[in-house]
Motif scaffolding. Structure first.
Motif, mmCIF file in Angstrom:
data_model
loop_
_atom_site.group_PDB
_atom_site.id
_atom_site.type_symbol
_atom_site.label_atom_id
_atom_site.label_comp_id
_atom_site.label_asym_id
_atom_site.label_seq_id
_atom_site.Cartn_x
_atom_site.Cartn_y
_atom_site.Cartn_z
ATOM 1 N N LYS A 1 0.911 -1.259 0.029
ATOM 2 C CA LYS A 1 -0.023 0.144 -0.182
ATOM 3 C C LYS A 1 0.915 1.224 -0.005
ATOM 4 N N GLY A 2 2.263 1.122 0.568
ATOM 5 C CA GLY A 2 2.863 2.299 0.791
ATOM 6 C C GLY A 2 3.387 2.781 -0.573
ATOM 7 N N ALA A 3 3.218 1.880 -1.625
ATOM 8 C CA ALA A 3 3.705 2.181 -3.135
ATOM 9 C C ALA A 3 2.693 3.110 -3.751
ATOM 10 N N LEU A 4 1.606 3.094 -3.265
ATOM 11 C CA LEU A 4 0.356 3.767 -3.871
ATOM 12 C C LEU A 4 0.331 5.476 -3.432
ATOM 13 N N VAL A 5 0.706 5.765 -2.356
ATOM 14 C CA VAL A 5 0.529 6.783 -1.615
ATOM 15 C C VAL A 5 1.798 7.633 -1.586
ATOM 16 N N THR A 6 1.805 8.864 -1.955
ATOM 17 C CA THR A 6 2.924 9.783 -2.122
ATOM 18 C C THR A 6 3.122 10.406 -0.610
ATOM 19 N N ILE A 7 4.245 11.015 -0.409
ATOM 20 C CA ILE A 7 4.332 12.017 0.773
ATOM 21 C C ILE A 7 3.506 12.975 0.706
ATOM 22 N N GLU A 8 3.342 13.826 -0.307
ATOM 23 C CA GLU A 8 2.665 14.735 -0.449
ATOM 24 C C GLU A 8 1.089 14.492 -0.142
ATOM 25 N N GLU A 9 0.751 13.592 -0.846
ATOM 26 C CA GLU A 9 -0.854 13.080 -0.537
ATOM 27 C C GLU A 9 -1.183 12.689 0.899
ATOM 28 N N GLN A 10 -0.154 12.084 1.610
ATOM 29 C CA GLN A 10 -0.171 11.912 3.128
ATOM 30 C C GLN A 10 -0.240 13.046 3.801
ATOM 31 N N LEU A 11 0.718 13.974 3.471
ATOM 32 C CA LEU A 11 0.623 15.234 4.433
ATOM 33 C C LEU A 11 -0.659 16.004 4.119
ATOM 34 N N LYS A 12 -1.421 16.083 2.922
ATOM 35 C CA LYS A 12 -2.242 16.778 2.784
ATOM 36 C C LYS A 12 -3.474 16.337 3.574
ATOM 37 N N HIS B 1 7.449 14.027 -3.674
ATOM 38 C CA HIS B 1 7.180 12.849 -4.999
ATOM 39 C C HIS B 1 7.675 11.620 -4.289
ATOM 40 N N LEU B 2 8.110 11.433 -3.383
ATOM 41 C CA LEU B 2 8.427 10.156 -2.964
ATOM 42 C C LEU B 2 7.124 9.411 -2.520
ATOM 43 N N THR B 3 7.061 7.960 -2.569
ATOM 44 C CA THR B 3 5.945 7.281 -2.278
ATOM 45 C C THR B 3 6.338 6.870 -0.920
ATOM 46 N N LEU B 4 5.397 6.244 0.030
ATOM 47 C CA LEU B 4 5.561 6.108 1.494
ATOM 48 C C LEU B 4 6.641 5.026 1.387
ATOM 49 N N ALA C 1 2.102 12.561 10.028
ATOM 50 C CA ALA C 1 1.613 12.016 9.038
ATOM 51 C C ALA C 1 2.034 10.702 8.514
ATOM 52 N N LEU C 2 3.303 10.521 8.948
ATOM 53 C CA LEU C 2 3.735 8.976 8.757
ATOM 54 C C LEU C 2 3.401 8.110 9.872
ATOM 55 N N LYS C 3 3.106 8.693 10.953
ATOM 56 C CA LYS C 3 2.254 7.834 11.959
ATOM 57 C C LYS C 3 0.998 7.514 11.777
ATOM 58 N N ASP C 4 0.423 8.528 11.189
ATOM 59 C CA ASP C 4 -0.935 8.187 10.729
ATOM 60 C C ASP C 4 -1.102 7.138 9.619
ATOM 61 N N ALA C 5 -0.075 7.303 8.780
ATOM 62 C CA ALA C 5 0.107 6.236 7.567
ATOM 63 C C ALA C 5 0.297 4.802 8.425
ATOM 64 N N TYR C 6 1.238 4.530 9.366
ATOM 65 C CA TYR C 6 1.298 3.340 10.109
ATOM 66 C C TYR C 6 0.125 3.098 10.956
ATOM 67 N N TYR C 7 -0.483 3.520 11.246
ATOM 68 C CA TYR C 7 -1.797 3.333 11.879
ATOM 69 C C TYR C 7 -2.831 2.770 10.926
#
Length: 337
Positions: free
Chosen positions: A56-67, A99-102, A134-140
């Motif tokens: 799943k981390g390959a499908l979401v960019t850092i930009e998307e997760q931050l927003k 531009h990086l994915t998670l 934002a990355l903490k939320d991505a982990y949860y």
């Protein structure tokens, strides 16, 4: 049993395209049978990719997760806090990491970024705060197996020694001022309030008879908010010089809701930057006093009380600290042995 899903290939239905679709279907059926099918790899833009994809981390960019994270934060944070978050996100984080994915992001990218900037450690910690959360939320949410920012320690902020003004310097500064400007600065020296609390002070929170002031609000970036911390909600006992400034101010501005007004506009102060530019800097320059920022009035208040033998716990309460640990750490040398 698995779940049946339908996906559309956005291509014209030519013979070649139909043949390619058939081959893709056969490949997918084979991978399903072998247990290696990854939904996100075949249909990365599908709404089902996050739900069924293996990486799943390959499908979401850092930009998307931050927003996504900051939209959630808007519901629980003050406007000024969100503004600071957006500054970090749009001026630092997205341009460098967006531009990086998670699954691509690592702390190595942070260290590379550190080599390109020249800002304080405190600012670096603040900038990285939204990324960390934002990355903490991505982990949860199960998008990544671990938060890579857990491996990055907060940088130690540079210790700034308080530079309080001496009584002689205070007199030299105040003699350059008159009217509302003098009252404001005199009250600042003898109350220990933050500038944001000073310009938000209301007459309804002033009790001259009991010589107390209730600190309830602050103004940050022209918006009223609660004080910086829960302990910031406090009642202070007026020192004689602070009380004197308020009595004088009452004769100049008795009817307005706010205590202190900008004498140039006749309206409440909009922010600390105007006070610094219009009052503070000219007064220090004319007085021949070495420049320190207006926050040093707060340090001056604390050092004067402690030097006079006041209980550190009392000083902590007056300053709006939850305990006297900060007082001991920052003002220890002014506490009599």
């Amino acid at each position: 049993m698995g779940q049946r899903c339908r996906e559309t290939l956005r291509v014209k239905p030519t013979k070649t395209a139909i043949k390619e679709a058939s081959r893709k279907r056969e490949a997918i059926l084979f991978e399903i049978a072998m247990g290696t099918f990854d939904y996100g790899q075949h249909f990365p833009t599908s709404k089902n990719a996050i739900r069924f994809g293996k990486n799943k981390g390959a499908l979401v960019t850092i930009e998307e997760q931050l927003k996504k994270w900051v939209r959630k934060a808007e519901k629980r944070c003050q406007h000024s806090t969100i503004r600071d978050y957006n500054s970090s996100i749009y001026y630092h984080l997205i341009p460098n990491f967006g531009h990086l994915t998670l699954d691509q992001f690592s702390t190595a990218h942070v260290y590379e970024w550190l080599d390109t900037i020249n800002i304080s450690n405190k600012r670096i910690n603040n900038v990285l705060g939204p990324l960390r959360q934002a990355l903490k939320d991505a982990y949860y949410d199960g998008l990544i197996d671990q938060n890579p920012m857990d491996r990055f320690r907060y940088l130690s902020p540079e210790t700034r020694e308080p530079q309080p003004f001496t009584p002689d310097e205070i007199d030299k500064i105040l003699v350059q001022l008159d009217g509302q400007c003098r009252n404001l600065i005199q009250f600042a020296f003898w109350s220990g309030l933050r500038t944001s609390e000073l310009i938000a002070l209301r007459w309804q929170d002033v009790d001259l008879n009991s010589e107390r002031v209730h600190i309830r609000t602050a103004i940050v970036r022209q918006r009223e908010k609660s004080t910086k911390t829960v302990s910031g909600l406090r009642t202070i006992e007026l020192q004689p010089k602070a009380s004197e400034a308020l009595v004088s101010q009452l004769t100049l501005n008795p009817v307005s809701e706010r205590v202190f007004h900008d004498p140039t506009t006749g309206k409440p102060w909009l922010g600390d930057h105007i006070i610094r530019k219009r009052i503070w800097i000219p007064a220090l320059e004319t007085a021949g006093v070495t420049y320190r920022n207006p926050y040093q009035t707060r340090h001056t208040f604390a050092s004067m009380l402690l030097s006079s033998g006041m209980n550190p716990m009392f000083v902590a309460q007056q300053m709006g600290h939850k305990d006297w640990g900060m007082i001991r750490k920052v003002y220890g040398r002014w506490i009599p042995k």
